[in-house]
Motif scaffolding. Structure first.
Motif, short mmCIF file in Angstrom:
data_model
loop_
_atom_site.label_atom_id
_atom_site.label_comp_id
_atom_site.label_asym_id
_atom_site.label_seq_id
_atom_site.Cartn_x
_atom_site.Cartn_y
_atom_site.Cartn_z
N UNK A 64 0.80 -1.22 0.00
CA UNK A 64 0.00 0.00 0.00
C UNK A 64 0.83 1.27 0.00
N UNK A 65 2.12 1.17 0.30
CA UNK A 65 2.91 2.40 0.49
C UNK A 65 3.02 3.23 -0.79
N UNK A 66 2.77 2.63 -1.94
CA UNK A 66 2.87 3.43 -3.17
C UNK A 66 1.81 4.55 -3.20
N UNK A 67 0.74 4.39 -2.39
CA UNK A 67 -0.31 5.42 -2.39
C UNK A 67 0.13 6.71 -1.70
N UNK A 68 1.32 6.69 -1.15
CA UNK A 68 1.90 7.90 -0.57
C UNK A 68 2.16 8.91 -1.71
N UNK A 224 2.59 -15.41 -3.68
CA UNK A 224 2.35 -14.05 -3.23
C UNK A 224 3.67 -13.35 -2.91
N UNK A 225 4.55 -14.10 -2.22
CA UNK A 225 5.84 -13.51 -1.85
C UNK A 225 6.63 -13.14 -3.11
N UNK A 226 6.61 -14.06 -4.10
CA UNK A 226 7.39 -13.77 -5.32
C UNK A 226 6.75 -12.66 -6.14
N UNK A 227 5.42 -12.54 -6.06
CA UNK A 227 4.78 -11.48 -6.85
C UNK A 227 4.90 -10.11 -6.17
N UNK A 228 5.58 -10.06 -5.02
CA UNK A 228 5.96 -8.80 -4.37
C UNK A 228 6.57 -7.85 -5.41
N UNK A 229 7.29 -8.47 -6.32
CA UNK A 229 8.08 -7.67 -7.26
C UNK A 229 7.34 -7.41 -8.58
N UNK A 230 6.09 -7.81 -8.66
CA UNK A 230 5.36 -7.58 -9.91
C UNK A 230 3.96 -7.06 -9.60
N UNK A 231 3.87 -6.07 -8.74
CA UNK A 231 2.57 -5.51 -8.33
C UNK A 231 1.72 -5.03 -9.53
#
Lengths: 580, 256
Positions: A64-68, A224-231
């Motif tokens: 969610x931090x990208x919404x900053x 899910x962990x690996x898709x951390x990098x492909x939001x």
């Protein structure tokens, strides 16, 4: 009225039967087939809860931090859906772990049935204890994450505390409902299986189902962990919504996104409909839980104290093969005893059987993830590649590690006197019997499976060369793992924290992936140059001989079998403990 | 001949067994008696090699058993007091395990197990998990496991516990037969009637110390008491049993 009666009874200091039973069942939830919290229960539970809280917060923050940096918050429901999926998977894993504790225990049966306790009280207490358990883990999973979501999505843009509380409340309800739904759907499936199958058949079906569920959940978790990098790829949900796709209704996490949005007063017909689905699912689940649990639980209870008569038929061919196997492979009676004790315990002790299933599931999930990655990358499956080659090693390595941890987990410690009063001077057959057990019971079936799998994929020659390579490497690994094992399997108290996984897990993981990478690359090279296998096997045998030679020099010659291992001391004292 | 010399076992500072000395010879059935917590099971466990004595030694045919403990264990059959047995195994699997650990040749072992199970009336249940067995059934499995290898010494800690009357009678006859064959039998129990009937000699232990060691007949004539129960009461029971029973009834009737 009855609930009111129970509550007032508690406040008046009169502990009701349901309350007492709930307490009893709640405690038992921490002692199960997969993880036993029995030792140092509070410390372990608090540690686990803290870990879940921190992991969830970090995961939420990452999502969610990208919404900053983005003004438009409206697409944030996508990340919310992803986070809810994570929470549901987490609760699903918990449900599978707790699966067996729901079953009536023989001790419970013997102690509770003669008491004036009604069956519905038992069931209500079971439900209440499970509800309390879900709540405990849900609070851990949600509390920091809710703060993170509220901070980025409400506090930063609006700076209104009232809005923050409203949003946090909606999130708490939505997240909890999703977790409740995930947990109780699995418990419900168990109730269904309990109702449909007879107790003995249920044992087999339940084991298979649990292994499958664990594999799927671990796969999802790793994905899910690996898709951390492909939001950005999560945007497919936005596309589905834009197209008004009916698929969104099929995603349970979306129901709870709808629930949160409706509570927040968002007027979107899709979210309103999804929210209705969330409510329906919760009501249906709670009702069906009682229906199935009532019938299934009663059925299991009824068969509790029966002596299960079993007739064993000996087929002449089986008898011949068994005697041939014993003559060739297991001549020594001690080896035979340890081998069969290992085999029977792995299959017949619920805890050990589940442990083996768990390790197999983790290996399968990891392989499935790599397989999914290959499909995603559109790689040619019929071409020999390091990723596919790693499957066998993943299975062998995780199963050998699993076997090591399982033999260190005791089975009825009080019964180990039989090994103590029959202990022989020569200890080698005990260790050899165990290694043969690990090979035949665990490694050989994997070998057969992968031979067939790779024959279909790459043909007989490659399959043979590859499987032989993996098997030999793994046999060497097994020698290393069990090299200094001076115990009879399952007869020594387990000493937790010996391998200090909590400190070294990162290095273990790096080591594991490095081991896979090096060996798979070497194997790709060897498969292209098959003559190299001779050199490889010669070197491997050389290593093996050196290892055995060092083992013979360094280890004690006349060691005693260990039946009572003491944990390593936590504090190093200057005082000699003998003098104390 | 099995001899215990000045055996002491201390748990922290408390002596559970204190300077126990006695000798048992072939063909002898020694009754080992005492109230709860007297040190009976501790002595038996020391003899079985499950506990190490704090002091003292055990000699078998004149040699300290610790000189070659494995050889001593070969000659030993043991029935523990508690039904401590692997519950996930079947009776057949458990006995196979014990037989193999005892190095009994495979073909003989199978035959022996089937015979014993038939004699104990467990043929139908021998492939079921022990977890589903009653106490008596488990006891039959434990007795079989102690007899499989035809031991020279038998250590029996409450062997009749949970057994039905018929099996109890069979075991009593069996023990007399085995004693006739020259076996050394140590029989620890609370059931005085059984001990009185089958034991050639009786040791009474109280608070870890031997308070009597003789044949039942000699004890009767020495103490001028008609039964072993009376002798036992005289030597060990210090409490007013009737008074305690009366107080228990009163406690039951106390309204809560």
């Amino acid at each position: 009225m009855r609930i009111y009666h129970h509550i007032t009874a508690i406040f008046q200091g009169k502990t009701s039967q349901v309350f007492l039973l709930t307490q009893h069942f709640f405690r038992r939830l921490f002692i199960n087939d997969i993880i036993s919290f029995e030792d140092l229960m509070k410390e372990k539970v608090v540690g686990l809860l803290a870990l879940i809280a921190v992991l969830s917060a970090v995961f939420g923050d990452f999502l969610i931090s990208r919404y900053m940096f983005i003004r438009d918050m409206s697409p944030a429901w996508v990340e919310m859906c992803f986070f809810i999926s994570y929470l549901m998977v987490l609760m699903g894993i918990l449900a599978v772990i707790e699966w067996d504790v729901f079953l009536p225990d023989k001790r419970d049966y013997a102690n509770l049935i003669p008491l004036p306790v009604k069956f519905r009280q038992l069931l209500l207490a079971k439900f209440a204890s499970l509800f309390a358990f879900v709540s405990l883990f849900a609070v851990a999973g949600n509390v920091l994450a809710i703060f993170v979501f509220s901070y980025y999505l409400v506090l930063l843009p609006s700076k209104s505390l009232i809005e923050v509380f409203r949003f946090a409340g909606a999130l708490a309800l939505g997240f909890f409902a999703a977790e409740f739904c995930a947990f109780f759907s699995l418990i419900l499936i168990m109730g269904f299986l309990m109702t449909v199958f007879k107790p003995r058949a249920y044992e087999v079906v339940s084991l298979g189902f649990r292994a499958l569920v664990i594999m799927v959940f671990i796969f999802l978790m790793l994905a899910m962990i690996t898709s951390f990098f492909s939001i950005p790829e999560l945007d497919f949900l936005l596309k589905l919504k834009a197209n008004d796709s009916p698929y969104l209704y099929l995603l349970p996490p979306m129901w709870f996104v709808g629930l949160i949005k409706s509570i927040m007063g968002v007027k979107d017909p899709l979210f309103s409909q999804l929210s209705v689905l969330a409510w329906i699912s919760l009501i249906v689940l709670a009702l069906s839980f009682f229906v199935f649990a009532f019938t299934g639980y009663r059925r299991q209870l009824a068969g509790m104290l029966d002596v299960k008569k079993k007739h064993v038929k000996y087929f002449p061919m089986g008898k011949f093969l068994s005697s041939l196997f014993h003559k060739v492979f297991l001549k020594n009676p001690i080896q035979k005893a340890v081998f069969h004790f290992f085999r029977k315990t792995i299959w017949k002790s619920a805890h050990h059987r589940m442990g083996l299933a768990l390790h197999t599931s983790v290996a399968a999930a990891l392989s499935l993830l790599l397989f999914a990655y290959m499909i995603f990358e559109r790689q040619n499956l019929h071409e020999v590649n390091a990723t596919m080659l790693s499957f066998t090693l993943i299975f062998y390595t995780l199963l050998i590690m699993g076997a090591k941890s399982l033999v260190d987990t005791p089975a009825s410690l009080e019964a180990n006197w039989i090994f103590r009063i029959t202990e022989k001077k020569n200890k080698k057959p005990y260790i050899t019997g165990l290694k043969k057990g690990v090979f035949v019971v665990i490694l050989f079936p994997v070998f057969v499976f992968f031979v067939i799998f790779f024959v279909f994929l790459w043909g007989l020659k490659i399959s043979f060369l590859h499987n032989l390579f993996s098997l030999f490497v793994s046999l060497f690994l097994m020698e290393v793992f069990f090299g200094r094992y001076h115990k009879v399997p399952f007869t020594c108290p387990s000493v937790p924290g010996k391998s200090r996984v909590h400190l070294w897990w990162f290095f273990y993981a790096i080591g594991f992936f490095l081991y896979l990478e090096i060996l798979c690359r070497l194997e790709v090279f060897l498969l292209k140059n098959p003559r190299g296998f001779f050199v490889f096997y010669t070197v491997l045998i050389g290593f093996f001989l050196i290892f055995k030679f060092l083992q013979a020099i360094l280890s004690q010659k006349d060691f005693s079998l260990i039946f009572d291992e003491k944990p390593p001391s936590v504090m190093i004292s200057l005082v000699n403990p003998e003098e104390e | 001949m099995l001899e215990l010399k000045g055996l002491i076992k201390k748990y922290h500072v408390f002596p559970a067994v204190n300077k126990v000395s006695f000798a048992v010879g072939p063909s002898e059935i020694l009754g080992y008696l005492g109230p709860n917590g007297a040190g009976k099971s501790t002595t038996i466990k020391i003899l079985a090699g499950l506990l190490k004595p704090t002091e003292g030694e055990i000699l078998f045919n004149g040699r300290n058993i610790n000189k070659n403990i494995y050889d001593f264990k070969k000659r030993l059959g043991y029935v523990p007091e508690e039904s401590e047995i692997y519950p996930h195994l079947s009776a057949y699997d458990y006995l196979l395990l014990v037989g193999r650990l005892r190095r009994i040749p495979e073909d003989i072992l199978h035959e022996k197990i089937i015979q014993f199970m038939k004699l104990f009336g467990l043929s139908e249940d021998m492939h079921a998990a022990i977890s589903s067995f009653s106490k008596g059934m488990i006891q039959k499995v434990l007795i079989t496991s102690a007899l499989l290898h035809d031991p020279e010494i038998l250590l029996l800690d409450e062997p009749l516990s949970g057994l039905d009357v018929t099996t109890g009678l069979v075991i009593k006859d069996l023990l007399q037969k085995l004693a006739g064959e020259g076996k050394i039998i140590i029989y620890s129990s609370h059931v005085l009637e059984v001990v009185e009937k089958i034991c050639t000699r009786v040791i009474i232990i109280h608070k870890g110390e031997v308070v009597a060691d003789d044949s039942v007949e000699n004890l009767r004539s020495l103490m001028k008491l008609p039964s072993l129960e009376k002798i036992f009461s005289q030597l060990v029971v210090r409490e007013d049993t009737r008074g305690i029973a009366q107080k228990m009834v009163a406690a039951m009737k106390t309204s809560t």
